[in-house]
Design a protein around this motif. Structure first.
Motif, PDB file in Angstrom:
ATOM      1  N   SER A  38      28.391  21.154  25.875  1.00 55.46           N
ATOM      2  CA  SER A  38      27.074  21.024  25.255  1.00 55.46           C
ATOM      3  C   SER A  38      27.227  20.097  24.051  1.00 55.46           C
ATOM      4  O   SER A  38      28.252  20.137  23.365  1.00 55.46           O
ATOM      5  CB  SER A  38      26.563  22.382  24.775  1.00 55.46           C
ATOM      6  OG  SER A  38      26.447  23.284  25.860  1.00 55.46           O
ATOM      7  N   VAL A  39      26.196  19.277  23.823  1.00 54.70           N
ATOM      8  CA  VAL A  39      26.286  18.301  22.729  1.00 54.70           C
ATOM      9  C   VAL A  39      25.227  18.609  21.665  1.00 54.70           C
ATOM     10  O   VAL A  39      24.071  18.886  22.005  1.00 54.70           O
ATOM     11  CB  VAL A  39      26.096  16.859  23.253  1.00 54.70           C
ATOM     12  CG1 VAL A  39      26.271  15.848  22.127  1.00 54.70           C
ATOM     13  CG2 VAL A  39      27.079  16.568  24.380  1.00 54.70           C
ATOM     14  N   LEU A  40      25.657  18.570  20.429  1.00 55.97           N
ATOM     15  CA  LEU A  40      24.735  18.740  19.302  1.00 55.97           C
ATOM     16  C   LEU A  40      24.645  17.427  18.539  1.00 55.97           C
ATOM     17  O   LEU A  40      25.604  16.656  18.510  1.00 55.97           O
ATOM     18  CB  LEU A  40      25.231  19.833  18.349  1.00 55.97           C
ATOM     19  CG  LEU A  40      25.585  21.184  18.964  1.00 55.97           C
ATOM     20  CD1 LEU A  40      26.045  22.140  17.882  1.00 55.97           C
ATOM     21  CD2 LEU A  40      24.400  21.751  19.722  1.00 55.97           C
ATOM     22  N   ARG A  41      23.508  17.208  17.907  1.00 54.79           N
ATOM     23  CA  ARG A  41      23.335  16.017  17.067  1.00 54.79           C
ATOM     24  C   ARG A  41      23.230  16.512  15.623  1.00 54.79           C
ATOM     25  O   ARG A  41      22.480  17.452  15.347  1.00 54.79           O
ATOM     26  CB  ARG A  41      22.067  15.301  17.510  1.00 54.79           C
ATOM     27  CG  ARG A  41      21.859  13.948  16.907  1.00 54.79           C
ATOM     28  CD  ARG A  41      20.706  13.228  17.584  1.00 54.79           C
ATOM     29  NE  ARG A  41      21.149  12.399  18.690  1.00 54.79           N
ATOM     30  CZ  ARG A  41      20.607  12.384  19.898  1.00 54.79           C
ATOM     31  NH1 ARG A  41      19.594  13.161  20.178  1.00 54.79           N
ATOM     32  NH2 ARG A  41      21.061  11.583  20.840  1.00 54.79           N
ATOM     33  N   LEU A  42      23.989  15.873  14.749  1.00 56.56           N
ATOM     34  CA  LEU A  42      24.047  16.327  13.358  1.00 56.56           C
ATOM     35  C   LEU A  42      23.528  15.246  12.415  1.00 56.56           C
ATOM     36  O   LEU A  42      23.842  14.064  12.590  1.00 56.56           O
ATOM     37  CB  LEU A  42      25.489  16.673  12.956  1.00 56.56           C
ATOM     38  CG  LEU A  42      26.012  18.040  13.412  1.00 56.56           C
ATOM     39  CD1 LEU A  42      26.286  18.068  14.898  1.00 56.56           C
ATOM     40  CD2 LEU A  42      27.265  18.396  12.654  1.00 56.56           C
ATOM     41  N   PHE A  43      22.765  15.670  11.424  1.00 58.86           N
ATOM     42  CA  PHE A  43      22.246  14.762  10.400  1.00 58.86           C
ATOM     43  C   PHE A  43      22.569  15.349   9.031  1.00 58.86           C
ATOM     44  O   PHE A  43      22.341  16.539   8.810  1.00 58.86           O
ATOM     45  CB  PHE A  43      20.734  14.596  10.534  1.00 58.86           C
ATOM     46  CG  PHE A  43      20.302  14.076  11.877  1.00 58.86           C
ATOM     47  CD1 PHE A  43      20.368  12.725  12.165  1.00 58.86           C
ATOM     48  CD2 PHE A  43      19.855  14.940  12.862  1.00 58.86           C
ATOM     49  CE1 PHE A  43      19.977  12.236  13.412  1.00 58.86           C
ATOM     50  CE2 PHE A  43      19.466  14.472  14.108  1.00 58.86           C
ATOM     51  CZ  PHE A  43      19.525  13.118  14.385  1.00 58.86           C
ATOM     52  N   THR A  44      23.065  14.510   8.149  1.00 58.66           N
ATOM     53  CA  THR A  44      23.470  14.994   6.826  1.00 58.66           C
ATOM     54  C   THR A  44      22.839  14.137   5.736  1.00 58.66           C
ATOM     55  O   THR A  44      22.771  12.913   5.859  1.00 58.66           O
ATOM     56  CB  THR A  44      25.010  14.962   6.711  1.00 58.66           C
ATOM     57  OG1 THR A  44      25.556  15.813   7.717  1.00 58.66           O
ATOM     58  CG2 THR A  44      25.479  15.431   5.353  1.00 58.66           C
ATOM     59  N   ARG A  45      22.378  14.815   4.696  1.00 63.58           N
ATOM     60  CA  ARG A  45      21.797  14.113   3.547  1.00 63.58           C
ATOM     61  C   ARG A  45      22.262  14.779   2.251  1.00 63.58           C
ATOM     62  O   ARG A  45      22.627  15.954   2.254  1.00 63.58           O
ATOM     63  CB  ARG A  45      20.262  14.184   3.571  1.00 63.58           C
ATOM     64  CG  ARG A  45      19.592  13.475   4.710  1.00 63.58           C
ATOM     65  CD  ARG A  45      18.085  13.523   4.512  1.00 63.58           C
ATOM     66  NE  ARG A  45      17.352  13.099   5.682  1.00 63.58           N
ATOM     67  CZ  ARG A  45      17.017  11.829   5.944  1.00 63.58           C
ATOM     68  NH1 ARG A  45      17.370  10.864   5.119  1.00 63.58           N
ATOM     69  NH2 ARG A  45      16.330  11.524   7.022  1.00 63.58           N
ATOM     70  N   ILE A  46      22.182  14.017   1.185  1.00 66.38           N
ATOM     71  CA  ILE A  46      22.364  14.586  -0.151  1.00 66.38           C
ATOM     72  C   ILE A  46      20.959  14.860  -0.672  1.00 66.38           C
ATOM     73  O   ILE A  46      20.167  13.937  -0.892  1.00 66.38           O
ATOM     74  CB  ILE A  46      23.116  13.619  -1.075  1.00 66.38           C
ATOM     75  CG1 ILE A  46      24.538  13.388  -0.533  1.00 66.38           C
ATOM     76  CG2 ILE A  46      23.162  14.159  -2.501  1.00 66.38           C
ATOM     77  CD1 ILE A  46      25.318  12.325  -1.265  1.00 66.38           C
ATOM     78  N   ARG A  47      20.614  16.122  -0.812  1.00 69.22           N
ATOM     79  CA  ARG A  47      19.256  16.521  -1.203  1.00 69.22           C
ATOM     80  C   ARG A  47      19.306  17.700  -2.165  1.00 69.22           C
ATOM     81  O   ARG A  47      19.905  18.727  -1.801  1.00 69.22           O
ATOM     82  CB  ARG A  47      18.445  16.925   0.019  1.00 69.22           C
ATOM     83  CG  ARG A  47      18.000  15.769   0.874  1.00 69.22           C
ATOM     84  CD  ARG A  47      16.626  15.294   0.409  1.00 69.22           C
ATOM     85  NE  ARG A  47      16.182  14.107   1.149  1.00 69.22           N
ATOM     86  CZ  ARG A  47      15.523  14.138   2.303  1.00 69.22           C
ATOM     87  NH1 ARG A  47      15.257  15.293   2.855  1.00 69.22           N
ATOM     88  NH2 ARG A  47      15.134  13.034   2.877  1.00 69.22           N
ATOM     89  N   PRO A  48      18.677  17.640  -3.306  1.00 69.18           N
ATOM     90  CA  PRO A  48      18.061  16.443  -3.876  1.00 69.18           C
ATOM     91  C   PRO A  48      19.143  15.489  -4.387  1.00 69.18           C
ATOM     92  O   PRO A  48      20.223  15.911  -4.779  1.00 69.18           O
ATOM     93  CB  PRO A  48      17.216  17.009  -5.013  1.00 69.18           C
ATOM     94  CG  PRO A  48      17.898  18.274  -5.408  1.00 69.18           C
ATOM     95  CD  PRO A  48      18.503  18.827  -4.169  1.00 69.18           C
TER      96      PRO A  48
END
Lengths: 288, 88
Positions: A89-99
């Protein structure tokens, strides 16, 4: 697709020397204009002038059109992207510096992206555990892969890899929420911490936080059909190799979203650290 | 009669309380789910950040070269350590 080693290396390295004669040992990353014959016309690695780069590349191509060459099945196979193990199974990951902390370098406002593979036997282990107890620990290899390779600050680009031995905490517990037909829903949460020192590149780098999520598993195929998770963490790094695009100073907030990825692209793009093979698939985490 | 009525009222009250409790638990689960969805939605890429995906990128350089030959066009190759299509 790996260009700098394996069967494509003999084609790739001379090509790089042709357009980047003074490269030395520097990275081969960037943009290239190629002909269908495999010859390179131009290289650059500065996105703000991409449009001019494309115009120059088109002009160079028109001035010196390539000859037709045979592209055999062997080359097509050699250039195929790294495929996940069957049933993954494949997951998609998104990362941000918030705030984003005030005064941080603008590169810190970018979005980090990656894929994560969840192996079929890990999903099977989750299903089996849910038959024995309502609440249970997530599989160690899943946890090791998530914390070592995916809970990272990759918003400014490539991450200097973390090692399983950098992890001091990785505890993830799942519970069954419901079963409807052939789909079982799980909720999970956990916390993690990791820290490392690797002078002179950096003296102190760390990341610690929590993860919460929910996912649906098709019990017949042991595949994840829906995945929603959020990680909130505190990150810090005094990395000197990032001097052009430094992370925010001190501790800063890092958030990661994880969702299922069942589209065609997800089948053809490997996670960044899948290049390490078994190290990625079966990370050994000394932490007990 | 009064005792029976009291018991009936108690039963109805308990029934209502159980019903309210299960509705409350369900609402709590829905709230938790929507709170999670909101946190995730705040991180997902914007339409602007996904514009580059409108290009039908190849992931196999040999197949891309073959297509370039067929179309008599040059190729733009985007090389990253990792993979630009999702890892940049």
């Amino acid at each position: 697709m790996i260009l700098t080693r394996g069967p494509l290396r003999d084609w790739w390295m001379p090509l790089v020397r042709e357009v980047l004669p003074n490269r030395g040992t520097a990275s081969t990353q960037g943009y290239y204009i190629l002909g269908g014959d495999g010859q390179a016309y131009l290289w650059d690695n500065y996105p703000p002038r991409l449009s001019q780069f494309l115009d120059r590349g088109l002009a160079a191509f028109r001035q010196n059109r390539p000859e037709r060459v045979e592209i055999g099945d062997e080359l097509v196979r050699a250039a195929a992207p790294q495929a996940p193990p069957d049933g993954t199974s494949v997951l998609r990951l998104f990362t941000r510096i918030r705030p984003l902390p005030e005064g941080a370098n603008p590169m810190n406002a970018l979005l980090g992206r990656d894929y994560m593979w969840v192996l079929r036997d890990e999903v099977q282990a989750i299903l089996a555990a849910s038959e024995r107890a309502n609440s249970f620990a997530m599989p160690r290899t899943f946890v090791g892969r998530l914390v070592t390779f995916h809970l990272v600050d990759n918003v400014r680009g490539q991450v200097w890899p973390w090692r399983p031995q950098d992890i001091s905490r990785a505890s993830f517990i799942a519970r069954t929420v419901r079963t409807e037909g052939k789909v079982r829903t799980f909720a999970f949460n956990g916390s993690f911490a990791k820290r490392s020192s690797n002078p002179p590149a950096w003296q102190d780098r760390g990341l610690e936080g929590t993860v919460e999520g929910e996912f649906d598993v098709d019990m017949a195929t042991a595949r994840i059909v829906r995945f929603r998770a959020h990680a909130g963490s505190q990150s810090w790094s005094d990395a000197r190799h990032e001097r052009n695009f430094p992370p925010p100073s001190g501790r800063y907030p890092l958030v990661t979203a994880m969702v299922e990825a069942n589209d065609d692209l997800a089948k053809h793009v490997a996670p960044e650290q899948a290049i390490t093979g078994q190290h990625y698939l079966r990370p050994f985490m000394p932490l007990r | 009669m009064r005792t029976a009525l009291t018991s009936f009222v108690r039963c109805v009250s308990l029934g209502l309380m159980a019903a309210f409790a299960s509705v409350a638990a369900a609402n709590e689960a829905i709230d938790a789910q929507s709170a999670l969805d909101r946190k995730i939605a705040a991180i997902l890429p914007s339409a602007e950040e996904e514009r580059w995906l409108r290009i039908p990128w190849h992931t196999n350089i040999a197949e891309a070269r073959a297509e370039a030959q067929r179309l008599n066009k040059p190729l733009l190759l985007w090389v990253m350590n990792g993979n630009p299509l999702g890892c940049a």
